[in-house]
Write an enzyme that holds these catalytic residues in place. Structure first.
Site, PDB file in Angstrom:
ATOM      1  N   PHE A  50       0.842  -1.185   0.000  1.00  0.00           N
ATOM      2  CA  PHE A  50       0.000   0.000   0.000  1.00  0.00           C
ATOM      3  C   PHE A  50       0.880   1.239   0.000  1.00  0.00           C
ATOM      4  CE2 PHE A  50      -2.576   3.309   2.149  1.00  0.00           C
ATOM      5  CZ  PHE A  50      -3.584   3.411   1.203  1.00  0.00           C
ATOM      6  N   GLU A 127      12.625   1.555   3.189  1.00  0.00           N
ATOM      7  CA  GLU A 127      11.687   1.984   4.222  1.00  0.00           C
ATOM      8  C   GLU A 127      12.195   1.794   5.652  1.00  0.00           C
ATOM      9  OE1 GLU A 127       8.832   3.557   3.528  1.00  0.00           O
ATOM     10  OE2 GLU A 127       9.372   3.419   1.417  1.00  0.00           O
TER      11      GLU A 127
END
Length: 226
Positions: A50, A127
Site C-alpha cells: 500500500f 523503508e
C-alpha cells in the site's frame, strides 16, 4: 531522491551520514524484519504494497499492477521526526507515516512475482533505514471492490523519533524551513498533494498542511522583498 541503483549498491547510506550511527539499522536487522513480516503473510497469493506517500510517485520496486485503493482504520500523519533526507539534526522536519483511526486512500502496487525476493529487499532497505516503521499486513479495498492483503508501513509509536502531535499547525513551522539532500520537507508535501490529485484523490489533512506551508512560504518571500 532515492533510486534503485543507490539502494542496490549501498550508496544510499551516504545520504544518512547526519544520522547517529546507532540509529541506522544494519542490513542483517533489515533482513530479519523482512523475514519476520513474510512469516506473518496471511496467504500465498499476490504480494501487494500500500503506497500512501512517496511510493506513489517514486516506487523504485518494480510492480505489474497499480490500483487505486483504500486502507481502512489507518490515517496519514507526519508523526516521525526527520533529521536526514529532507531535514537535519539542526532543523528537523517530519516524515509521513500511518496511525490508527480513519481511513487512507492511495494506491496498491502488486510486486512482480518473478522478482519478488529482490523487490521486497529493495523496498525494506528503502523503508527501514532507521526502523521507524512497523511493517504490517492489512486489508485494502481496490477500486473495483476487491479486498486484498497488502503490506503497509505504519508508525512505530515506540520509536525514539516518534512525535505524538502531528497537527498541521504544530508541525508546519518546522517543515517550512526543513531541507536536506533529497530536497525540502515542504516540497514533499506538495508532491504528495499532486500525486493524490493525479489519482483524483485528496486528503484533507494533506490539503490543510499544504495550505499552511504555502502561507508561510508566501509570507517569508514577502518579508525578504520588503
Amino acid at each position: 531522491m532515492l533510486n534503485r541503483n543507490a539502494i542496490s549498491s549501498g550508496a544510499y547510506l551516504e545520504s544518512f551520514d547526519s544520522l547517529p550511527k546507532e540509529m541506522l539499522w544494519t542490513q542483517a536487522r533489515i533482513d530479519e524484519s523482512l523475514a519476520q513480516t513474510m512469516l506473518q503473510r496471511p496467504d500465498e497469493g499476490d504480494v501487494w504494497v500500500f503506497a500512501y506517500g512517496s511510493l506513489m510517485w517514486n516506487p523504485i520496486s518494480q510492480f505489474d499492477s497499480r490500483r487505486i485503493a483504500t486502507l481502512h482504520d489507518w490515517h496519514r500523519t507526519f508523526c516521525i521526526r526527520l533529521i536526514a533526507g529532507r531535514g537535519t539534526p539542526e532543523q528537523p522536519g517530519r516524515m509521513l507515516a500511518l496511525e490508527r483511526g480513519g481511513s487512507t486512500q492511495g494506491v496498491a502496487l502488486r510486486l512482480c512475482q518473478s522478482t519478488l525476493e529482490e523487490e521486497l529487499r529493495i523496498l525494506w532497505i528503502r523503508e527501514m533505514v532507521t526502523g521507524a516503521y512497523r511493517p504490517t499486513w492489512a486489508t485494502v479495498t481496490l477500486d473495483d471492490g476487491t479486498a486484498v492483503s497488502a503490506i503497509a508501513f505504519v508508525a512505530d509509536t515506540q520509536h525514539a523519533q516518534y512525535e505524538a502531535d502531528a497537527s498541521p499547525a504544530a508541525i508546519a513551522p518546522a517543515m517550512a524551513v526543513a531541507t536536506g539532500l533529497f530536497g525540502s520537507n515542504a516540497e514533499y508535501v506538495f508532491q504528495l498533494q499532486a500525486a493524490l490529485a493525479g489519482c483524483e484523490l485528496n486528503d484533507p489533512y494533506i490539503d490543510e498542511l499544504a495550505a499552511e506551508l504555502t502561507c508561510m512560504t508566501t509570507h517569508a518571500q514577502r518579508a525578504r522583498q520588503a
